[in-house]
Design a protein around this motif. Structure first.
Motif, PDB file in Angstrom:
ATOM      1  N   LEU A 236       0.743  -1.151  -0.152  1.00 29.71           N
ATOM      2  CA  LEU A 236      -0.373  -0.089   0.053  1.00 29.71           C
ATOM      3  C   LEU A 236       0.887   1.482   0.593  1.00 29.71           C
ATOM      4  O   LEU A 236       0.005   2.336   0.303  1.00 29.71           O
ATOM      5  CB  LEU A 236      -1.391   0.008   1.342  1.00 29.71           C
ATOM      6  CG  LEU A 236      -1.895  -0.873   1.003  1.00 29.71           C
ATOM      7  CD1 LEU A 236      -2.991  -0.830   2.477  1.00 29.71           C
ATOM      8  CD2 LEU A 236      -2.740  -0.759   0.240  1.00 29.71           C
ATOM      9  N   ALA A 237       2.678   1.330   0.136  1.00 28.69           N
ATOM     10  CA  ALA A 237       2.819   2.193   0.044  1.00 28.69           C
ATOM     11  C   ALA A 237       2.700   2.967  -1.003  1.00 28.69           C
ATOM     12  O   ALA A 237       2.896   4.827  -0.988  1.00 28.69           O
ATOM     13  CB  ALA A 237       4.583   1.773  -0.100  1.00 28.69           C
ATOM     14  N   THR A 238       2.633   2.823  -2.436  1.00 30.47           N
ATOM     15  CA  THR A 238       2.657   4.150  -3.608  1.00 30.47           C
ATOM     16  C   THR A 238       1.308   4.443  -3.498  1.00 30.47           C
ATOM     17  O   THR A 238       1.142   5.374  -3.872  1.00 30.47           O
ATOM     18  CB  THR A 238       2.319   3.358  -4.676  1.00 30.47           C
ATOM     19  OG1 THR A 238       2.352   2.066  -4.745  1.00 30.47           O
ATOM     20  CG2 THR A 238       4.480   3.193  -4.246  1.00 30.47           C
ATOM     21  N   LEU A 239       0.477   3.175  -2.731  1.00 28.73           N
ATOM     22  CA  LEU A 239      -0.655   3.764  -2.095  1.00 28.73           C
ATOM     23  C   LEU A 239      -0.730   5.496  -1.988  1.00 28.73           C
ATOM     24  O   LEU A 239      -2.010   6.591  -2.106  1.00 28.73           O
ATOM     25  CB  LEU A 239      -2.051   2.983  -2.373  1.00 28.73           C
ATOM     26  CG  LEU A 239      -3.488   3.509  -2.554  1.00 28.73           C
ATOM     27  CD1 LEU A 239      -4.049   3.929  -3.723  1.00 28.73           C
ATOM     28  CD2 LEU A 239      -3.960   2.349  -1.285  1.00 28.73           C
ATOM     29  N   LYS A 240      -0.072   5.328  -0.368  1.00 25.82           N
ATOM     30  CA  LYS A 240      -1.008   6.052   0.313  1.00 25.82           C
ATOM     31  C   LYS A 240       0.154   7.289  -0.380  1.00 25.82           C
ATOM     32  O   LYS A 240      -0.273   8.399   0.795  1.00 25.82           O
ATOM     33  CB  LYS A 240      -0.072   5.813   2.320  1.00 25.82           C
ATOM     34  CG  LYS A 240       0.344   6.713   2.664  1.00 25.82           C
ATOM     35  CD  LYS A 240       0.583   5.771   3.704  1.00 25.82           C
ATOM     36  CE  LYS A 240       1.174   7.236   4.565  1.00 25.82           C
ATOM     37  NZ  LYS A 240      -0.143   7.928   5.548  1.00 25.82           N
ATOM     38  N   ILE A 241       1.437   6.976  -0.656  1.00 26.70           N
ATOM     39  CA  ILE A 241       1.686   8.480  -1.212  1.00 26.70           C
ATOM     40  C   ILE A 241       0.676   8.957  -2.007  1.00 26.70           C
ATOM     41  O   ILE A 241       1.108  10.481  -2.200  1.00 26.70           O
ATOM     42  CB  ILE A 241       3.128   7.796  -2.129  1.00 26.70           C
ATOM     43  CG1 ILE A 241       4.439   6.958  -1.460  1.00 26.70           C
ATOM     44  CG2 ILE A 241       3.923   9.172  -2.551  1.00 26.70           C
ATOM     45  CD1 ILE A 241       5.292   6.963  -1.627  1.00 26.70           C
ATOM     46  N   GLY A 242       0.222   8.887  -2.914  1.00 23.07           N
ATOM     47  CA  GLY A 242      -0.470   9.329  -3.965  1.00 23.07           C
ATOM     48  C   GLY A 242      -1.756  10.082  -3.295  1.00 23.07           C
ATOM     49  O   GLY A 242      -2.488  11.157  -3.218  1.00 23.07           O
ATOM     50  N   CYS A 243      -2.233   9.054  -2.341  1.00 19.86           N
ATOM     51  CA  CYS A 243      -4.017   9.726  -1.027  1.00 19.86           C
ATOM     52  C   CYS A 243      -2.973  10.688  -0.199  1.00 19.86           C
ATOM     53  O   CYS A 243      -3.336  11.820   0.279  1.00 19.86           O
ATOM     54  CB  CYS A 243      -4.255   8.552  -0.469  1.00 19.86           C
ATOM     55  SG  CYS A 243      -4.748   6.646  -1.349  1.00 19.86           S
ATOM     56  N   ASP A 244      -2.116  10.772   0.260  1.00 22.23           N
ATOM     57  CA  ASP A 244      -1.468  12.354   0.978  1.00 22.23           C
ATOM     58  C   ASP A 244      -1.550  13.200   0.195  1.00 22.23           C
ATOM     59  O   ASP A 244      -1.820  14.263   0.853  1.00 22.23           O
ATOM     60  CB  ASP A 244       0.495  11.237   1.594  1.00 22.23           C
ATOM     61  CG  ASP A 244       0.053  10.963   3.088  1.00 22.23           C
ATOM     62  OD1 ASP A 244      -0.531  10.583   3.031  1.00 22.23           O
ATOM     63  OD2 ASP A 244       1.115  10.527   2.781  1.00 22.23           O
ATOM     64  N   ILE A 245      -1.532  13.161  -0.835  1.00 26.43           N
ATOM     65  CA  ILE A 245      -2.116  14.344  -2.143  1.00 26.43           C
ATOM     66  C   ILE A 245      -2.878  14.712  -1.821  1.00 26.43           C
ATOM     67  O   ILE A 245      -3.635  16.122  -1.859  1.00 26.43           O
ATOM     68  CB  ILE A 245      -1.623  14.167  -3.662  1.00 26.43           C
ATOM     69  CG1 ILE A 245      -0.087  14.258  -3.350  1.00 26.43           C
ATOM     70  CG2 ILE A 245      -1.474  15.717  -4.490  1.00 26.43           C
ATOM     71  CD1 ILE A 245       1.141  13.593  -4.666  1.00 26.43           C
ATOM     72  N   LEU A 246      -3.833  13.504  -2.077  1.00 26.63           N
ATOM     73  CA  LEU A 246      -5.636  13.895  -1.959  1.00 26.63           C
ATOM     74  C   LEU A 246      -6.567  14.303  -0.449  1.00 26.63           C
ATOM     75  O   LEU A 246      -7.047  15.447  -0.678  1.00 26.63           O
ATOM     76  CB  LEU A 246      -6.074  12.855  -2.542  1.00 26.63           C
ATOM     77  CG  LEU A 246      -7.891  12.666  -2.346  1.00 26.63           C
ATOM     78  CD1 LEU A 246      -8.300  13.157  -3.561  1.00 26.63           C
ATOM     79  CD2 LEU A 246      -8.440  11.401  -2.456  1.00 26.63           C
ATOM     80  N   PHE A 247      -5.461  13.711   0.361  1.00 28.21           N
ATOM     81  CA  PHE A 247      -6.097  13.911   1.514  1.00 28.21           C
ATOM     82  C   PHE A 247      -5.103  15.781   2.415  1.00 28.21           C
ATOM     83  O   PHE A 247      -6.102  15.841   2.934  1.00 28.21           O
ATOM     84  CB  PHE A 247      -5.909  12.880   2.980  1.00 28.21           C
ATOM     85  CG  PHE A 247      -6.995  11.801   1.994  1.00 28.21           C
ATOM     86  CD1 PHE A 247      -8.316  12.093   1.369  1.00 28.21           C
ATOM     87  CD2 PHE A 247      -6.346  10.179   2.083  1.00 28.21           C
ATOM     88  CE1 PHE A 247      -9.090  11.003   1.202  1.00 28.21           C
ATOM     89  CE2 PHE A 247      -6.828   8.997   1.380  1.00 28.21           C
ATOM     90  CZ  PHE A 247      -8.520   9.305   1.015  1.00 28.21           C
ATOM     91  N   LYS A 248      -4.398  15.091   2.329  1.00 23.84           N
ATOM     92  CA  LYS A 248      -3.152  15.927   2.867  1.00 23.84           C
ATOM     93  C   LYS A 248      -3.080  18.255   2.201  1.00 23.84           C
ATOM     94  O   LYS A 248      -3.247  19.011   2.944  1.00 23.84           O
ATOM     95  CB  LYS A 248      -1.907  15.634   3.400  1.00 23.84           C
ATOM     96  CG  LYS A 248      -1.898  14.632   4.480  1.00 23.84           C
ATOM     97  CD  LYS A 248      -0.612  13.853   5.295  1.00 23.84           C
ATOM     98  CE  LYS A 248      -0.767  12.514   5.772  1.00 23.84           C
ATOM     99  NZ  LYS A 248       0.457  12.267   5.485  1.00 23.84           N
ATOM    100  N   GLU A 249      -2.616  17.497   0.588  1.00 24.29           N
ATOM    101  CA  GLU A 249      -2.973  18.663   0.350  1.00 24.29           C
ATOM    102  C   GLU A 249      -3.807  19.050  -0.061  1.00 24.29           C
ATOM    103  O   GLU A 249      -4.340  20.403  -0.216  1.00 24.29           O
ATOM    104  CB  GLU A 249      -1.811  18.352  -0.903  1.00 24.29           C
ATOM    105  CG  GLU A 249      -0.448  18.180  -0.997  1.00 24.29           C
ATOM    106  CD  GLU A 249       0.976  17.943  -2.084  1.00 24.29           C
ATOM    107  OE1 GLU A 249       0.357  18.811  -2.503  1.00 24.29           O
ATOM    108  OE2 GLU A 249       1.615  17.384  -1.798  1.00 24.29           O
ATOM    109  N   GLU A 250      -5.159  18.139  -1.360  1.00 25.25           N
ATOM    110  CA  GLU A 250      -5.660  19.062  -1.773  1.00 25.25           C
ATOM    111  C   GLU A 250      -7.646  19.187  -0.711  1.00 25.25           C
ATOM    112  O   GLU A 250      -8.451  20.010  -0.685  1.00 25.25           O
ATOM    113  CB  GLU A 250      -6.624  17.994  -2.387  1.00 25.25           C
ATOM    114  CG  GLU A 250      -5.759  18.090  -4.101  1.00 25.25           C
ATOM    115  CD  GLU A 250      -6.484  18.705  -5.064  1.00 25.25           C
ATOM    116  OE1 GLU A 250      -7.000  20.285  -4.261  1.00 25.25           O
ATOM    117  OE2 GLU A 250      -5.628  19.729  -5.461  1.00 25.25           O
ATOM    118  N   LYS A 251      -6.679  18.598   0.676  1.00 25.17           N
ATOM    119  CA  LYS A 251      -7.796  18.154   1.902  1.00 25.17           C
ATOM    120  C   LYS A 251      -9.272  18.116   1.859  1.00 25.17           C
ATOM    121  O   LYS A 251     -10.232  18.290   2.277  1.00 25.17           O
ATOM    122  CB  LYS A 251      -8.424  19.659   2.206  1.00 25.17           C
ATOM    123  CG  LYS A 251      -6.971  20.810   2.518  1.00 25.17           C
ATOM    124  CD  LYS A 251      -5.781  20.071   4.176  1.00 25.17           C
ATOM    125  CE  LYS A 251      -5.338  21.106   3.953  1.00 25.17           C
ATOM    126  NZ  LYS A 251      -4.355  20.951   4.841  1.00 25.17           N
TER     127      LYS A 251
END
Length: 532
Positions: A406-421
């Motif tokens: 799930l590591a690469t999925l987390k990297i992408g989702c961090d952008i979605l949840f943390k950057e794009e809120k």
């Protein structure tokens, strides 16, 4: 049993068939949407001349074998032969490239989503369209073929995806569900069709204007969930059911992608819901309240089967490397004369991983069987690494590989949840990673730092979701939206088993990801240096 038998005999059952990466599966459902018969066929992609592909013969052998096993299952359980159905739905791996000439001949072997050979085209189209075009999208494959000056491009009369191709061959209709279409070319969620302005921009490209076709003419027609998408022809019935028992004239739903069927199977088509499908590949999808602020190469913009905007993080690699390691433990047990069921091996190893150090003790794994655009790698090499002072034990080893899946999925989702809120109330998990109760679910909750639910119905996955979409087509009330049909008629308020993220697990996964990211540059250099 008698009720089910009459449902089948009277042709009221609905069939969904989905082509996954390693398995083709059919699920027959009754009027209560519960599965009543299933069938499956295992298959595997081939690397031919550097291209990941499946042959057309493999497609038709697979679907007929899958259907035959489902029909046999129904025969054995209920003593009835399937002759009629209320509806059929076909779904499959999204994206990829199947181009045909005017005589309906396939011009080049099927190029699947797994190929990472369209980097130049994807980058140029992303810039021209102002919209992220991933490498696996059908339009990226087409434009890369144009950039490569491939001889077949001038002959294209139609191009489609795997699900679109099968549906076309069964019905004669060159159509596609909007969710599947959103993996071919960008969709305008207001019109529920291809984005007209972007079609114009593509058509105006100098290299595109050299060809005799117009992009609008060679793409499938877009349909939304609930619309009728043709009927099974006599030839289609014979290809699906080689026994000849199945009658023609059966309604077919718009063909959809595995992303859309996963949303349906987890009741996550409404705003602020999302789902994660974790198998050979892994993707997370969240239905958006509003548009994203920026274009991110790590985030795809696709749609629900009804055409609502969805942000998607798609990663090519998930459980293949993890499964390979578990297979090694199976070999070990056999070497000592132990006949241990694979489900037991998975269960013991997965549950043992929950006792590990939260940060995996300094171990790191790369599960990269193929290239991974989310982290900028075009070629895969599975690797496991540790420093001499790392805490090497079985629990840490297994947790490392669960994290890696799930590591690469987390990297992408961090952008979605943390950057794009982006806000999500619940993520629904489905796929092979969640078969061992509670383990994959807790790892995903830690990765996403969000509540994760797993429902019993999600075990049937995409083919069941496709069957539900076909049932929606024939059963929906006038004006009844898909999300209401699912909530009221299919799931009846079921929320599934919800697991909240453990703060220590979240912290541990974050620490692991920091190690993972720091190792990416070194890993990339190692890949380039390996003479393999």
């Amino acid at each position: 049993m008698s009720d089910v038998k009459s449902v089948i005999e009277s042709g009221r059952a609905v069939l969904g068939i989905e082509f996954g990466s390693t398995r083709i599966k059919a699920v027959l459902i009754g009027e209560d949407h519960a599965p009543i018969a299933t069938g499956a066929h295992d298959w595997e992609n081939m690397l031919v001349d550097g291209i990941w592909t499946y042959s057309l013969d493999m497609i038709w052998e697979g679907i007929s074998d899958c259907y035959s096993k489902m029909a046999q299952d129904a025969k054995e359980k209920y003593g009835v032969t399937i002759k009629k159905l209320a509806a059929i739905g076909i779904s499959g791996m999204m994206h990829g490239y199947l181009p045909f000439d005017k005589e309906d001949n396939l011009l080049v072997p099927f190029r699947t989503w797994r190929n990472t050979i369209t980097g130049e085209a994807a980058a140029e189209l992303t810039e021209v369209l102002g919209f992220n075009i991933p490498q696996r999208w059908s339009i990226a494959h087409l434009y890369q073929a144009i950039l490569n000056k491939e001889e077949h491009v001038s002959k294209i009369s139609y191009f489609t995806t795997l699900a679109g191709y099968i549906h076309w061959q069964l019905t004669g209709e060159k159509v596609m569900g909007v969710g599947e279409a959103s993996g071919m070319f960008p969709i305008d969620s207001k019109t529920r069709d291809y984005d007209a302005a972007m079609l114009d921009k593509f058509a105006a490209l100098d290299k595109v204007k050299e060809y005799p076709w117009n992009i609008r003419d060679i793409l499938p027609k877009v349909l939304v969930a609930g619309e009728k998408a043709g009927t099974l022809t006599e030839e289609g019935a014979k290809r699906l059911d080689v026994s000849g028992n199945l009658e023609s004239g059966i309604l077919l739903a718009p063909p959809e992608g595995d992303a859309g069927t996963g949303m349906v199977a987890t009741n996550s088509v409404a705003v602020r819901t999302g789902n994660v499908s974790a198998g050979t590949s892994v993707f997370a999808m969240v239905v958006l309240e509003k548009a994203l602020k920026a274009v991110h190469e790590e985030l795809d913009m696709v749609t629900t089967p009804s055409g609502d905007a969805v942000a998607m993080v798609h990663c090519n690699n998930c459980t293949s490397d993890l499964n390979a390691w578990v297979g090694l433990f199976k070999e070990f047990s056999q070497l000592f004369g132990m006949d241990i069921d694979m489900n037991d091996i998975y269960g013991k190893l997965y549950n043992n991983a929950l006792t590990a150090d939260k940060d995996c003790g300094g171990l790191v794994a790369f599960n990269l069987f193929s290239g991974e655009p989310v982290i900028g790698l075009n070629e895969g090499r599975p690797m496991f690494a540790r420093k001499p002072d790392a805490r090497m034990n079985l629990a840490n080893f297994m947790r490392t590989h669960l994290y890696a899946s799930l590591a690469t999925l987390k990297i992408g989702c961090d952008i979605l949840f943390k950057e794009e809120k982006v806000k999500v109330d619940t993520l629904y998990g489905h796929g092979g990673l969640f078969k061992t109760k509670g383990v994959g679910q807790s790892i995903l909750a830690a990765a996403m730092d969000a509540p994760v639910a797993v429902m019993e119905t999600a075990g049937e996955g995409g083919p069941w979701g496709m069957a539900v979409l076909a049932a929606y087509m024939v059963n929906k009330a006038e004006g009844e939206p898909l999300e209401k049909y699912l909530s009221d008629r299919v799931f009846n308020g079921e929320k599934g088993i919800v697991m909240q993220p453990d703060p220590d697990d979240v912290k541990g996964f974050d620490e692991y990801i920091n190690t993972y990211k720091a190792a990416i540059e070194a890993e990339s250099a190692m890949v380039r240096a390996l003479p393999l």
